[in-house]
Design a protein around this motif. Structure first.
Motif, PDB file in Angstrom:
ATOM      1  N   VAL A  83       5.921   4.741 -18.781  1.00  0.00           N
ATOM      2  CA  VAL A  83       6.707   5.321 -19.874  1.00  0.00           C
ATOM      3  C   VAL A  83       6.088   6.642 -20.324  1.00  0.00           C
ATOM      4  O   VAL A  83       6.791   7.619 -20.596  1.00  0.00           O
ATOM      5  N   GLN A  84       4.761   6.688 -20.394  1.00  0.00           N
ATOM      6  CA  GLN A  84       4.077   7.924 -20.760  1.00  0.00           C
ATOM      7  C   GLN A  84       4.360   9.030 -19.744  1.00  0.00           C
ATOM      8  O   GLN A  84       4.598  10.186 -20.111  1.00  0.00           O
ATOM      9  N   VAL A  85       4.359   8.695 -18.460  1.00  0.00           N
ATOM     10  CA  VAL A  85       4.632   9.684 -17.424  1.00  0.00           C
ATOM     11  C   VAL A  85       6.078  10.173 -17.519  1.00  0.00           C
ATOM     12  O   VAL A  85       6.363  11.361 -17.342  1.00  0.00           O
ATOM     13  N   ALA A  86       6.989   9.247 -17.799  1.00  0.00           N
ATOM     14  CA  ALA A  86       8.401   9.624 -17.925  1.00  0.00           C
ATOM     15  C   ALA A  86       8.619  10.629 -19.049  1.00  0.00           C
ATOM     16  O   ALA A  86       9.562  11.432 -19.004  1.00  0.00           O
ATOM     17  N   ALA A  87       7.749  10.597 -20.058  1.00  0.00           N
ATOM     18  CA  ALA A  87       7.851  11.543 -21.168  1.00  0.00           C
ATOM     19  C   ALA A  87       7.314  12.918 -20.794  1.00  0.00           C
ATOM     20  O   ALA A  87       7.502  13.883 -21.544  1.00  0.00           O
ATOM     21  N   LEU A  88       6.650  13.028 -19.639  1.00  0.00           N
ATOM     22  CA  LEU A  88       6.047  14.287 -19.201  1.00  0.00           C
ATOM     23  C   LEU A  88       6.710  14.871 -17.966  1.00  0.00           C
ATOM     24  O   LEU A  88       6.956  16.075 -17.897  1.00  0.00           O
ATOM     25  N   ASP A  89       7.006  14.035 -16.983  1.00  0.00           N
ATOM     26  CA  ASP A  89       7.430  14.512 -15.676  1.00  0.00           C
ATOM     27  C   ASP A  89       8.946  14.471 -15.539  1.00  0.00           C
ATOM     28  O   ASP A  89       9.543  13.404 -15.377  1.00  0.00           O
ATOM     29  N   THR A  90       9.579  15.635 -15.595  1.00  0.00           N
ATOM     30  CA  THR A  90      11.038  15.708 -15.529  1.00  0.00           C
ATOM     31  C   THR A  90      11.571  15.507 -14.119  1.00  0.00           C
ATOM     32  O   THR A  90      12.792  15.403 -13.930  1.00  0.00           O
TER      33      THR A  90
END
Length: 344
Positions: free
Chosen positions: A162-169
């Motif tokens: 979830v944290q990565v999804a908030a960063l990596d478009t």
């Protein structure tokens, strides 16, 4: 001295800096099949490596369907927290490959066959970078569609996903299975049971340990599982023992789950929060959790943070936390296939 607010990308002259090359760390990979699940005759499998932006070489298992045409949608899988790719993540990756995806299950930094020292450590920023490096790898494969990349995170790596999804478009869809928010769990304990005084005591012990380890040049491990769970142990501990300490899920390289983590590994998670920007996620997110899992609170709270109509919380009746590690009769792979095919 002048400053500029321009977003123009400019080259950097490193001048006398000696070497900006990333040095690839040599790894020794086990070539024979040593997973806790059988190899499917519907997939091709091979070991691969890739390097993250911290210069750490990561080891992964790449799975692809035996029969396909054109470019495949890609999925990167990791977790549970402290586990290795020979366990649950590999099982998920292989199953998704059977369903038409190019899937990798990777060992995070400091873990399993991947590089990084010292061992038995974690770092949320490095772990996020591990996922992004996996996306880098998938995006550049000849048989992958770089516009169709998703990730699956299991247990503590569900929270990292979830944290990565908030960063990596580049990530178009994220599935978090039986998710843990490891920052919240580290700071507040199980069921948010640690108060401010307890957190201060934990920080005091953590920093005392740092001093001792600096003096001795060694570090200690903590948190390993017993071979047998005490009768009075909470059910979730018994479930962990039933998975990690039995033939069902035991693997000799999964030392964080059996022997323990470095005592001072908790510092990187103790004073931070993973989901600060979760409300800004625009890609699709599927949270899957067991009805009887002690960790269900984490998926419910994460679901509240997510905005828009591209989020879903799926609660599996009767399932506990570790059921979603490997129970093929319980893990909703049909739902995962549908979710990724609709959103990639």
């Amino acid at each position: 001295m002048t400053t500029s607010n321009s977003n123009e990308t400019k080259a950097i002259n490193y001048g006398a800096m000696k070497d900006m090359t990333i040095h690839i760390e040599p790894l020794t990979l086990t070539e024979e099949w040593d997973k806790v699940f059988p190899l499917s005759d519907e997939v091709n499998h091979k070991k691969v490596t890739f390097v993250n932006h911290f210069g750490i070489t990561l080891a992964a298992d790449l799975y692809e369907p035996k029969a396909y045409s054109g470019k495949l949608p890609g999925i990167a899988v990791c977790g549970p927290f402290g586990a290795v790719k020979e366990q649950s993540s590999g099982l998920h990756a292989q199953e998704m490959a059977k369903r038409g995806f190019l899937a990798i299950a990777f060992d995070p930094s400091f873990t399993g066959e991947s590089g990084g020292y010292p061992r038995a450590f974690n770092s949320p920023d490095i772990n996020v970078e591990d996922y992004q490096a996996a996306v880098d790898f998938l995006s550049t494969q000849d048989n992958a569609d770089p516009e169709k990349i998703g990730i699956i995170g299991i247990c503590g790596w569900g929270g990292m996903a979830v944290q990565v999804a908030a960063l990596d478009t580049r990530i178009k869809a994220t599935a978090a299975m039986t998710m843990y928010d490891m920052s919240r769990n580290t700071a507040l304990g199980y069921f948010d049971s640690i108060d401010e005084n307890g957190r201060y005591e934990a920080r005091t012990a953590y920093n005392k340990q740092r001093t001792e380890e600096y003096k001795t040049g060694t570090y200690a491990l903590v948190g390993g599982l017993p071979k047998e769970a005490p009768e009075e142990a909470p059910q979730f501990l018994k479930d962990y023992v039933a998975y990690y300490m039995r033939e069902r899920g035991y693997h000799p390289r999964s030392i964080n789950s059996t022997t323990g983590w470095a005592v001072t590994a908790s510092g990187s998670l103790m004073n931070m929060r993973l989901f600060e920007y979760a409300p800004e996620i625009r890609s699709a997110v599927l949270l899957v959790h067991g009805e009887n899992a002690h960790s269900l609170m984490y998926s419910r709270e994460a679901y509240k943070l997510l905005k828009g109509d591209n989020k879903e919380l799926m609660v599996i009746p009767g399932a506990n936390h570790t059921d979603l590690y490997d129970r093929m009769d319980i893990i909703p792979f049909d739902k995962l296939e549908q979710f990724f095919k609709e959103n990639l």
